[in-house]
Design an enzyme around this catalytic site. Sequence first.
Site, PDB file in Angstrom:
ATOM      1  N   GLN A  96      -2.322 -11.529   4.070  1.00  0.00           N
ATOM      2  CA  GLN A  96      -3.648 -11.285   4.614  1.00  0.00           C
ATOM      3  C   GLN A  96      -4.057  -9.822   4.467  1.00  0.00           C
ATOM      4  OE1 GLN A  96      -5.984 -13.279   5.681  1.00  0.00           O
ATOM      5  NE2 GLN A  96      -7.370 -11.635   6.301  1.00  0.00           N
ATOM      6  N   GLU A  97      -3.111  -8.909   4.662  1.00  0.00           N
ATOM      7  CA  GLU A  97      -3.433  -7.483   4.639  1.00  0.00           C
ATOM      8  C   GLU A  97      -3.776  -6.983   3.242  1.00  0.00           C
ATOM      9  OE1 GLU A  97      -3.889  -5.202   6.825  1.00  0.00           O
ATOM     10  OE2 GLU A  97      -3.199  -6.106   8.693  1.00  0.00           O
ATOM     11  N   SER A  98      -2.956  -7.314   2.261  1.00  0.00           N
ATOM     12  CA  SER A  98      -3.114  -6.700   0.938  1.00  0.00           C
ATOM     13  C   SER A  98      -3.105  -7.690  -0.210  1.00  0.00           C
ATOM     14  CB  SER A  98      -1.988  -5.690   0.705  1.00  0.00           C
ATOM     15  OG  SER A  98      -0.742  -6.371   0.556  1.00  0.00           O
ATOM     16  N   TYR A 120      -8.716 -13.158  10.714  1.00  0.00           N
ATOM     17  CA  TYR A 120      -7.390 -12.618  10.401  1.00  0.00           C
ATOM     18  C   TYR A 120      -6.304 -13.384  11.148  1.00  0.00           C
ATOM     19  CZ  TYR A 120      -3.697  -9.019  10.148  1.00  0.00           C
ATOM     20  OH  TYR A 120      -2.526  -8.335   9.946  1.00  0.00           O
TER      21      TYR A 120
END
Length: 648
Positions: free
Chosen positions: A507-509, A614
Amino acid sequence: MVFSKKIFLFSLLLHLPTHGLATSDIVLEQQRTIFQKAKKALEKRSFTQFNRLKKQLGDYPLSNYLEYRYLRSRLNQSNSKKIEQFLHQNSNTFYGSKLRNVWLDHLAKKRQWKLFLKHYQLPQPSSRQCSRIKALIATNQHSLALSELPSLWLVGKSQHKNCDFPFQYWQTKGKLTNTLRWQRLNLALQNQQFLLANYLAKSVKDKTAAKRFILRWQKMHYNPHSQLKLLPLKEKKNTALRSINFNISDKNLVQYGLARLSRKSTSKAFRQWQRLASFYNFSPQQKHSIQANIANRAALNRQDNALTFFGDLKNEHWRVRSALWQQDWAAVQLAIQSLSHEQQNTNRWQYWLARSYAALGDQHKADQTYHKLMLERDYYSFLAADKLGKNYHMSHHPFTFKKARLDQFSKRRDIASLYEFYVLNMDLESRQQAYYLNQKLNKYELEMLATFTNQWGWHNQTIALLGKAQSWDALNLRFPVVFEQNMIQASRDNKLDASWLMGIARQESAFDPKARSPVGALGLMQLMPSTAKSIAKRIKQPLKGPYELVNPSRNIELGSAYLKHVYKINHNNPVLATASYNAGPYRVSRWLPKNKLPADIWIENIPFTETRRYTRNVITYAAIFDYQRQRTITPLSIRMPAINPKTP
């Protein structure tokens, strides 16, 4: 990354027929070396050396890119026909578009208007749009120029200086009317551009009225409650303002003031709205917008009076969420039924409709709805499956392309160029080329390109390509099991679930080790340098510098340690820890309920859209990574314990 890419290339060569290695691959490596030498020569403006090296490149995929760099550095010296020829031959490249735009700016500066118009292409920013209008005026295309000016004028911000002459020309033609000036002044006020509004006030006929109007707006901005209480103004006090064009009325001021007040007090805003609504001729759309703004603000702050503020407003998602927060299941049903038919049938609202059926005693109807939902693969479908005690439907369907088709596709110059940019670590150019291809290719081509980028190890680009293609079922490409050993080690060190860590990184990168956010977060798990420094000190592994954060193993080590930190702060609740990783533990502590609340309701009411999405994604991704890693899938119901109220 340079070293890892070279290892990857060598591993690819090992799988190629040996009889081909002696020629084509050696030639390609030689071309790469010559390309880099030519690029350095160009940067040093050693044009003789550059031209000599460029001739040696032959059919190397990036030879045209070098020509672009050369032409861009010598716009004043380059022949127009040579640039036109380059643009024609490279119209389907990102650098062709870049050269076109810098050349347009050059032509505008030189006032070569016919050539400018010949090569002008949309879309363009307002600065070049205004240059185009200059070109139209210079070439006697006055009607067309005048027709395009209103859309550039009616914006609530200052325009580029290129627009000054077209606006002056518009004024000399008598087309820039007082009404248009007032309209833009009003747009500037609504956009809180008070300097622009005061500048525009100097050009309207009734300057005194304009200044008074701006002053009232500024007072409303800073003290909305006291200003709203003064409304409606008595006729004798409002005489000057009656000269304002009907489009610039008190209605806009009231709407703006109520929006400002609702940020401070929804109760006061609602009372003022009830008092003022009948004094002004608001349209049904304006009435809905004003009331919805107040009610949504109350719902975002999880206020008990939010449902009262919504009343019977239709098509408001936060009306449903407000009813969920209060666990008023009859109100939940009414709110869902007030949504559009299309919205009602989305997985989200079907899930909550099923929850309301169950809560109101109609378990059979609830189970029927859950059964329909559980056949898909998303957050709400997984929750529905949990309600029924069923397994998740992962629906994994990998691509099956014929080798001959892939080989043919890989030889296309635009695809070969992307690969060369990537292999040579030209990060900016590789991203630009990938973005260009993302916009240009059809679904089938995007899927083939994603197959290649996955093989190259460019996972974030693979995910982006498949997102554009809306190809959701090749889980091996969308959820690759990468950096697994680092994740497993970090999970052991911190007693966290490895699939959860992978969900965070995904999810972050999207598994980009070099990822950098607009605010400065770095690496796979997107750590801010200050946070990383603090966590590194906490685990007694001091951070030498931010550059360490683009090292996958180091980033995973610190990211997992930070996740463990917010996990402990939130009393080992993975839902709160996940939300805290995105929004910060302080914000999450402010979102806690007064009483114990089911986690699905709490997640649905997270006020930040980004954090709400998220948290849903990470929890869902964790289950998908369980599947991808061939582990027993931990149900979302286990990953989502109830949310306890904030402790005193």
